[in-house]
Write a protein that holds these residues in place. Structure first.
Motif, short mmCIF file in Angstrom:
data_model
loop_
_atom_site.label_atom_id
_atom_site.label_comp_id
_atom_site.label_asym_id
_atom_site.label_seq_id
_atom_site.Cartn_x
_atom_site.Cartn_y
_atom_site.Cartn_z
N ASN A 367 14.63 -10.38 -4.30
CA ASN A 367 15.05 -9.21 -3.53
C ASN A 367 13.90 -8.25 -3.23
O ASN A 367 14.13 -7.20 -2.61
N LYS A 368 12.69 -8.61 -3.69
CA LYS A 368 11.50 -7.76 -3.51
C LYS A 368 11.70 -6.37 -4.13
O LYS A 368 11.23 -5.36 -3.62
N HIS A 369 12.39 -6.33 -5.26
CA HIS A 369 12.58 -5.09 -6.00
C HIS A 369 11.53 -5.00 -7.11
O HIS A 369 11.83 -4.98 -8.29
N THR A 370 10.29 -4.96 -6.70
CA THR A 370 9.19 -4.99 -7.66
C THR A 370 8.12 -3.95 -7.31
O THR A 370 8.06 -3.44 -6.20
N MET A 371 7.30 -3.65 -8.30
CA MET A 371 6.12 -2.83 -8.12
C MET A 371 4.95 -3.56 -8.77
O MET A 371 5.15 -4.33 -9.72
N LEU A 372 3.75 -3.34 -8.25
CA LEU A 372 2.61 -4.09 -8.73
C LEU A 372 1.96 -3.45 -9.95
O LEU A 372 1.93 -2.23 -10.09
N PHE A 373 1.47 -4.30 -10.83
CA PHE A 373 0.63 -3.85 -11.94
C PHE A 373 -0.58 -3.14 -11.35
O PHE A 373 -1.14 -3.59 -10.35
N PRO A 374 -1.03 -2.01 -11.92
CA PRO A 374 -2.17 -1.30 -11.34
C PRO A 374 -3.48 -2.09 -11.47
O PRO A 374 -3.89 -2.43 -12.58
N VAL A 375 -4.07 -2.40 -10.33
CA VAL A 375 -5.34 -3.15 -10.31
C VAL A 375 -6.41 -2.21 -9.77
O VAL A 375 -6.39 -1.83 -8.60
N THR A 376 -7.32 -1.80 -10.64
CA THR A 376 -8.37 -0.87 -10.23
C THR A 376 -9.66 -1.13 -11.00
O THR A 376 -9.66 -1.82 -12.02
N ASP A 377 -10.72 -0.55 -10.49
CA ASP A 377 -11.93 -0.42 -11.30
C ASP A 377 -11.62 0.51 -12.48
O ASP A 377 -10.63 1.25 -12.45
N HIS A 378 -12.48 0.47 -13.49
CA HIS A 378 -12.39 1.38 -14.64
C HIS A 378 -11.09 1.23 -15.42
O HIS A 378 -10.64 2.16 -16.09
N GLY A 379 -10.47 0.04 -15.35
CA GLY A 379 -9.19 -0.16 -16.03
C GLY A 379 -9.27 0.13 -17.52
O GLY A 379 -8.38 0.77 -18.09
N ALA A 380 -10.34 -0.32 -18.18
CA ALA A 380 -10.47 -0.11 -19.62
C ALA A 380 -10.61 1.38 -19.94
O ALA A 380 -10.07 1.87 -20.94
N THR A 381 -11.34 2.10 -19.08
CA THR A 381 -11.53 3.54 -19.30
C THR A 381 -10.23 4.29 -19.08
O THR A 381 -9.88 5.20 -19.85
N VAL A 382 -9.49 3.92 -18.04
CA VAL A 382 -8.21 4.56 -17.77
C VAL A 382 -7.27 4.35 -18.96
O VAL A 382 -6.59 5.28 -19.41
N ASP A 383 -7.26 3.14 -19.50
CA ASP A 383 -6.41 2.85 -20.66
C ASP A 383 -6.84 3.67 -21.87
O ASP A 383 -6.00 4.20 -22.60
N SER A 384 -8.16 3.80 -22.06
CA SER A 384 -8.65 4.56 -23.22
C SER A 384 -8.30 6.04 -23.11
O SER A 384 -8.15 6.73 -24.13
N ILE A 385 -8.16 6.54 -21.88
CA ILE A 385 -7.76 7.93 -21.68
C ILE A 385 -6.25 8.09 -21.90
O ILE A 385 -5.80 9.01 -22.59
N MET A 386 -5.49 7.19 -21.31
CA MET A 386 -4.04 7.34 -21.32
C MET A 386 -3.38 6.99 -22.65
O MET A 386 -2.36 7.60 -23.01
N GLN A 387 -3.91 6.03 -23.38
CA GLN A 387 -3.24 5.59 -24.60
C GLN A 387 -3.00 6.73 -25.59
O GLN A 387 -1.86 6.96 -26.03
N PRO A 388 -4.04 7.50 -25.97
CA PRO A 388 -3.78 8.59 -26.92
C PRO A 388 -2.90 9.69 -26.34
O PRO A 388 -2.12 10.32 -27.07
N VAL A 389 -3.01 9.90 -25.03
CA VAL A 389 -2.17 10.92 -24.39
C VAL A 389 -0.70 10.53 -24.47
O VAL A 389 0.16 11.33 -24.85
N MET A 390 -0.40 9.28 -24.12
CA MET A 390 0.98 8.82 -24.16
C MET A 390 1.51 8.75 -25.60
O MET A 390 2.69 9.03 -25.85
#
Length: 415
Positions: A367-390
């Motif tokens: 049904n195309k009821h989906t959203m894409l996993f975020p694909v970006t540069d700096h993925g590891a850095t984004v994760d390192s910022i967001m993990q402790p915040v969340m």
């Protein structure tokens, strides 16, 4: 001549060994050695092997990781090699191939499978609650009052005195059975935690163009979703952070009777199905404000190392792994949903023949009821910022509104 192929999922190993056996029959001059590591060890060993220029010829890749590999020039584009020069993205489930196209327009992965999110639940707990499987069909959700989904979670939650979450006298601080299992705070992607809720408001991580650089954690729809999701802790419907720790396991919570419902990925079907003494059910994630359910849509791929001494032979292997022949083999194993429609069909038939209804996962794609996993540069850095915040939001020491400043910090990475 030898080729090394690395993967991390032990459950898929038997199926891929069958694929390799079939490949070697067609190419008797090539011997493929499969090496399987656990997920966490896999990436550290893979990175170390590239640094030492001793990596595998072909390996299973993840969309969160491959942008960094492209920047390091350790991947070969598929169309640069004869065996994969005819790659056609239209032969795979819609959108999977595009996940693996770099900003240069080149294809860096051969799609192998896809996953979506559903609700695993214990039918016996439903029966004891006076509910049926039909009560989990057509659930609705919104960040204001949680809709019928929150009603279900409340009723399935039971405190130490046997009082349910929607009954007078319920004690949210002394819970025996939580309505919803915890899989942690979700870090930057919240794949099985909250992405399917946020996506159902119309929110997206970024513009969903390949390697889009603008994150949208400052969007009010996202922040309202996060506020509702972690409000379940105070209500007593979701285990508090201190009870599950930094690495919670939703499937174990369901298996032990500590939770009634677990939101989890399609790759976990076999784990839940194997739980002893549990009558397993699978339901669709609830419909949100957009009027239908939404799930993150992620797909793994096989990539070719730029360090391989046998690029054309490696391309032959990758081409075979992405073929109908191999993907039907994988589908018949009934572990994941292969990326090619023929493989998906084979997986559905296998699950159904064993009494497992996989439609909660596959209809989202149909049904195309989906959203894409975020694909970006700096993925590891984004994760390192967001993990402790969340984590702090989950613990209750940070308000979701603070994500506006966090989002600005993240987007500054791309300037």
């Amino acid at each position: 001549m030898n080729l090394d192929y690395w993967m991390w999922d032990s459950a898929q190993l038997p199926g891929y060994q069958k694929c390799v056996d079939a490949f070697e029959e067609k190419h008797p001059d090539i011997n493929v050695r499969i090496t399987q590591y656990g997920f966490d060890d896999y990436w550290s060993k893979l990175t170390a092997s590239f640094v030492a220029e001793a990596g595998p010829d072909v390996f299973t890749n993840h969309v969160a990781k491959y942008p960094e590999f492209v920047r390091r020039d350790v991947l070969l584009p598929l169309k640069s090699l004869e065996a994969t020069s005819g790659f056609d993205p239209n032969e795979f489930q819609d959108g999977l191939a595009e996940l693996w196209q770099g900003p240069d327009g080149k294809q860096y992965g051969m799609p192998k499978d896809f996953d979506t999110v559903g609700l695993f639940y214990n039918k016996e707990m439903l029966r004891k609650a006076g509910m049926t499987t039909e009560d989990l069909e057509g659930l609705t959700w919104n960040p204001r009052n949680g809709g019928t989904f929150e009603d279900v979670l409340a009723h399935l939650t039971i405190d130490q005195n046997g009082v349910r979450g929607d009954e007078p006298g319920f004690d949210p601080n002394n819970v025996k059975v939580y309505g919803l299992a915890s899989a942690g705070s979700g870090g930057y992607d919240g794949q099985t935690q909250w992405s399917w809720l946020a996506g159902a408001t119309g929110w997206r991580f970024n513009d969903e163009k390949t390697w889009g650089s603008e994150y949208n954690y400052d969007d009010p729809r996202f922040q309202r979703t996060i506020k509702w999701y972690f409000s379940l802790v105070d209500k007593g419907y979701l285990p508090p952070f201190e009870k599950v720790g930094a690495e919670p396991n939703a499937s174990q919570q369901l298996a032990s009777g500590k939770a009634a419902i677990a939101a989890d990925g399609s790759w976990m079907i076999r784990i839940y199905e194997a739980m002893k003494g549990m009558d397993l059910g699978i339901a669709k994630v609830p419909s949100g404000p957009v009027g239908h359910p939404v799930s993150m849509y992620n797909g793994l791929a096989d990539s070719i190392s730029a360090q391989t001494e046998h690029p054309e032979d490696a391309a032959r292997l990758v081409d075979f792994l992405g073929s109908d022949q191999c993907q039907v083999i994988i589908g018949k194993e009934g572990v994941v949903f292969p990326a090619r429609p023929a493989g998906t069909k084979a997986a559905i038939e296998t699950f159904e023949s064993q009494g497992i209804d996989p439609s909660a996962f596959t209809e989202l794609v149909d049904n195309k009821h989906t959203m894409l996993f975020p694909v970006t540069d700096h993925g590891a850095t984004v994760d390192s910022i967001m993990q402790p915040v969340m984590d702090e939001i989950y613990i209750g020491t940070r308000d979701p509104s603070s994500l506006t400043k966090v989002n600005k910090r993240i987007n500054n990475l791309f300037e």
